[in-house]
Structures are given as C-alpha cells and as structure tokens.
Design an enzyme around this catalytic site. Structure first.
Site, short mmCIF file in Angstrom:
data_model
loop_
_atom_site.label_atom_id
_atom_site.label_comp_id
_atom_site.label_asym_id
_atom_site.label_seq_id
_atom_site.Cartn_x
_atom_site.Cartn_y
_atom_site.Cartn_z
N THR A 1 -8.72 0.37 10.93
CA THR A 1 -9.07 0.66 9.56
C THR A 1 -9.77 -0.53 8.90
O THR A 1 -9.28 -1.67 8.98
CB THR A 1 -7.81 1.03 8.74
OG1 THR A 1 -7.25 2.22 9.29
CG2 THR A 1 -8.09 1.23 7.30
N LYS B 1 -6.73 11.67 8.09
CA LYS B 1 -5.66 11.30 9.03
C LYS B 1 -4.33 11.34 8.30
O LYS B 1 -4.15 10.68 7.28
CB LYS B 1 -5.90 9.91 9.61
CG LYS B 1 -4.84 9.52 10.63
CD LYS B 1 -5.28 8.36 11.48
CE LYS B 1 -4.21 7.97 12.48
NZ LYS B 1 -4.61 6.86 13.32
N ASN C 1 -0.52 9.64 12.30
CA ASN C 1 -0.33 8.19 12.26
C ASN C 1 1.09 7.86 12.79
O ASN C 1 1.75 8.72 13.36
CB ASN C 1 -0.51 7.70 10.83
CG ASN C 1 -1.12 6.31 10.78
OD1 ASN C 1 -0.63 5.39 11.45
ND2 ASN C 1 -2.16 6.13 9.99
N ASP D 1 -9.18 -1.40 17.63
CA ASP D 1 -10.40 -2.18 17.39
C ASP D 1 -10.69 -2.19 15.89
O ASP D 1 -11.63 -1.54 15.42
CB ASP D 1 -11.56 -1.58 18.19
CG ASP D 1 -12.78 -2.50 18.18
OD1 ASP D 1 -12.66 -3.63 17.68
OD2 ASP D 1 -13.84 -2.08 18.67
N LYS D 2 -9.91 -2.94 15.17
CA LYS D 2 -10.00 -2.92 13.70
C LYS D 2 -11.34 -3.44 13.21
O LYS D 2 -11.84 -3.03 12.16
CB LYS D 2 -8.87 -3.76 13.09
CG LYS D 2 -7.50 -3.09 13.23
CD LYS D 2 -6.42 -3.93 12.61
CE LYS D 2 -5.03 -3.37 12.85
NZ LYS D 2 -4.64 -2.31 11.94
N ALA E 1 -7.45 4.68 15.99
CA ALA E 1 -7.72 3.58 15.06
C ALA E 1 -6.65 2.51 15.16
O ALA E 1 -5.50 2.78 15.48
CB ALA E 1 -7.78 4.11 13.64
N GLY E 2 -7.06 1.28 14.87
CA GLY E 2 -6.13 0.17 14.81
C GLY E 2 -6.23 -0.74 16.02
O GLY E 2 -5.85 -1.90 15.94
N ASN F 1 2.03 0.87 6.12
CA ASN F 1 2.06 -0.58 5.93
C ASN F 1 1.29 -1.12 4.73
O ASN F 1 1.17 -2.31 4.56
CB ASN F 1 1.59 -1.26 7.21
CG ASN F 1 2.46 -0.87 8.38
OD1 ASN F 1 3.68 -0.82 8.25
ND2 ASN F 1 1.85 -0.53 9.50
N THR F 2 0.71 -0.22 3.95
CA THR F 2 0.11 -0.64 2.68
C THR F 2 0.97 0.00 1.60
O THR F 2 1.10 1.23 1.59
CB THR F 2 -1.37 -0.15 2.58
OG1 THR F 2 -2.12 -0.82 3.59
CG2 THR F 2 -1.97 -0.43 1.22
N SER G 1 -1.07 5.26 6.58
CA SER G 1 -0.42 4.09 7.15
C SER G 1 0.82 3.75 6.34
O SER G 1 0.77 3.76 5.11
CB SER G 1 -1.37 2.90 7.14
OG SER G 1 -0.64 1.71 7.33
N MET H 1 1.22 -4.01 10.61
CA MET H 1 0.06 -4.89 10.52
C MET H 1 -0.46 -5.01 9.08
O MET H 1 -0.72 -6.10 8.60
CB MET H 1 -1.08 -4.39 11.42
CG MET H 1 -0.70 -4.20 12.89
SD MET H 1 -0.11 -5.68 13.70
CE MET H 1 -1.60 -6.59 13.91
#
Ligand code: FMN
Length: 354
Positions: free
Chosen positions: A94, A217, A246, A73-74, A70-71, A186-187, A184, A121
C-alpha cells in the site's frame, strides 16, 4: 530437483522477520539491476506458460491466476523479480500520499507451527512521489500491475477521501487496476471507513478521476452480511471488483498471538474463505472477484476458483514455501483442471456456482 529454498529458509528464519524481508528485497533489487539474466533464468524455470491458464479481465491479459498480494512490494521495487518467480500479477503498495515509517518495531512475527504471520507494519512506504518515479519507468509491464492505495496515518478521518483521490489520479497511468485499502488493521480507525456511507462517497469521487478499474479490498473481521452490503455499495458506485480478504485481528486463531497487528496465512484460511464464499454467492459473474487469505497450495487456490474467484493472491505462503510457490500452484491447478475435465480456467471459475 533439490528445493534450495528449504536450505535458505533455515538461515532466513533465524533472522528477525523484517530483516529477512529486507534481505530478500535487497537480493531481488540487486538481481534486477545488475544480473537481469538471472531473472530470465528464473522466469524460464518458474513462469508457467499455458493457454489454459490465460484469461482477460477488464481488458487485460492475465497469464495465470496467481498474484502476489499487497504489502510484499510496498514500494514497487521488486516487480520484475516477482514476475520472474511466476506471479501472474503483482499488486504493489500500500502506498500513501506522503512517505511513512510505519509502526514501531518489532512489528512482524512468525507463527511457524501455524504457517502464519502476524504484522503491524502500518503502511511503511516511500510515499507517492518516489514510488511514482520508479513505477513510471516500468509500466506498462508484461505482468499486470495493481496499485494498492491507502491514507496516511496523520490524515484526519474527514480528509481520507482526499488522500485516495490524490493517489487515484497519480497512479492511474501506472497500473492496470487500483485497489482501495480500507481494511488494514494497522492504521488507527482505517477499518471504521468500511461503512456504506463512506464507501459510496469514496467510490463516487474516485471513479470520476480514472479510466482504470478500482477494486475494494475488504477485511475478514466484518460479518458476512456487512461484507455483502459494503461491497454492494462500492459496486453501485462503480467499483470493478472485490479483493477478499486482508489480515484478521482474531487472535484466537493462533496459539501464541501478539496483541498487535493482523494474522495472515494458514490460520486465516477458513475465515477468509468463508467471507469470500458469501461474497461470491452474491456477486459471482457480476463483478471481478479476487480471493486472498491462507492460500498455501494448488488445492486451496483451485477451491477458490471453483467458488468464483477470477484470480487469487498469496503473501504468507510465499514466505513459507519460497520462490517456487507460484509455479507449484499453477502446475497444480492445471493438474486439477485436467482431472475435472476443464480445458480452460474460464470453465473452472465459478463452476460450483453454476
Ligand atoms: C507483512 C504483511 C504486510 C502486508 N501489507 C499489506 C498492505 O500494505 N496492504 C494490503 O492491502 N495488504 C497487506 N497485507 C495483507 C496481504 O495482502 C493479504 O491480504 C493477507 O496477508 C492474506 O493473504 P495471505 O494469507 O496469503 O498472506 C500484508 C500482509 C503481510 C503478511
């Protein structure tokens, strides 16, 4: 045969990493729309077709075990091209319910010496509605597709389940499996959702809404014990499998870290494999296991399979090795299977656990 990617890489690596990704994406989209014959040519060069690599997982035929993580092809815009490059499955996303710009740029960095990336990201994506329109024109596809889903940054923690429920309902008709991403870095606070109580509530709610398998995941930054208990909680409530892992926020793994985001690629390999092994020890043969994190060649992939991975996924080595990487890994796996006397990938998977 000359590897033209090593030449192309010299140009791409002169560009800012996100710009290079954007260019690659434009190229893949253009080829898909205006020169599909090039994709057929790529597929005949890169897609390894060999019965020994095939397996059926949750009723779906996977032609080879190497997927794109994942990531990459978001927005589900490169599925046909990625499949032509030989990937045996594509996990798009995602995706979040609403479109999201992601974090401030720059937010993607290379650690070239370490064949690694660092990204912050923040789930930049076009949002559920737009992506649904695109994927509904493609699905079902010959290559199995996973939909990786996450919450919007602006969604309150207490409302997170609603975001996942909405996405499960929306994407179920357009994927072969769903992957719940709560790992992730990053959130803000997303990883705080990796606790047994929330995972149980989340899976209890989500599995009711779909007949497609849902996988969890996980992050490599939790202890092995915690990883096992979080995954056990998900499996108890009907999860169909685990994707480990991840990216990591262990910045000691690279020499010149940025202080944001997660590290992927070679620097993550050992950490990710360690967590994977402790999960495989517990769950091999009980659930579907997908290993991701620092897989760069056939040997890396094969080791994960022997330890019990049904499938593997790569992202960073695709950037460093280029379009032939899935081909090389699949060919290499066949050679290693031959050497060890396995006539089918099914016999190789988990052989170290038997
Ligand atoms: C630039 C970048 C963006 C990513 N975006 C996502 C994402 O949106 N969702 C997700 O679950 N994982 C995401 N990942 C993590 C990868 O899917 C994968 O789990 C991780 O990079 C480890 O694999 P690798 O070492 O082969 O890259 C991203 C990774 C990178 C490098």
């Amino acid at each position: 045969m000359m590897d033209y990617y090593q030449f192309l890489k010299k140009i791409l690596f002169k560009l800012d990493p996100e710009r290079a990704h954007w260019l690659a994406e434009c190229g893949m989209k253009f080829t898909t729309d205006f020169a599909p014959f090039l994709l057929s040519m790529a597929a005949s060069k890169y897609f390894v077709t060999d019965d020994r690599l095939e397996q059926e997982i949750f009723g779906v035929k996977f032609l080879n075990p190497v997927g794109i993580a994942a990531g990459f092809d978001k927005n589900a815009a490169m599925i046909k091209a990625l499949s032509a490059f030989g990937f045996g499955h594509v996990e798009y996303g995602t995706i979040t319910p609403k479109p999201q710009d992601g974090n401030e740029k720059p937010r993607l960095f290379r650690h070239i010496e370490e064949k690694s990336l660092q990204n912050a990201m923040g789930f930049n994506n076009e949002g559920m509605e737009k992506i649904l329109k695109r994927i509904s024109k493609i699905y079902p596809y010959t290559t199995p597709l996973g939909a990786n889903i996450g919450k919007n940054k602006a969604t309150l923690q207490e409302d997170a389940t609603k975001d996942y429920e909405e996405l499960v309902k929306a994407f179920s008709p357009f994927c072969d499996y769903l992957a719940i991403n709560i790992s992730s870095p990053n959130t803000p606070n997303l990883r705080a959702l990796q606790n047994e109580k929330f995972i149980k509530e989340l899976f209890r709610a989500c599995v009711k809404l779909t007949n497609k398998p849902i996988l969890l995941k996980i992050s490599p930054d939790i202890s092995e014990k915690e990883a096992v208990s979080v995954c056990a909680a998900a499996l108890e409530e009907g999860a169909y499998g685990i994707i480990a892992t991840n990216t990591t926020i262990d910045y000691s793994l690279v020499t010149n870290p940025k202080n944001i985001g997660g590290i992927s690629g070679e620097a993550l390999k050992e950490k990710s494999f360690k967590i994977f092994k402790s999960l495989a020890k517990e769950f091999y043969n009980k659930t579907v296991l997908i290993s991701a994190g620092g897989i760069g060649n056939a040997k890396d992939a094969y080791e994960r399979l022997l330890e019990g991975a049904n499938l593997v996924q790569i992202y960073t080595s695709f950037i460093y090795e280029g379009p032939s990487v899935a081909h090389k890994i699949n060919k290499g796996i066949l050679e290693l299977m031959d050497k060890d006397g396995f006539s089918s990938i099914k016999d190789a998977i988990g052989s170290k656990r038997k």
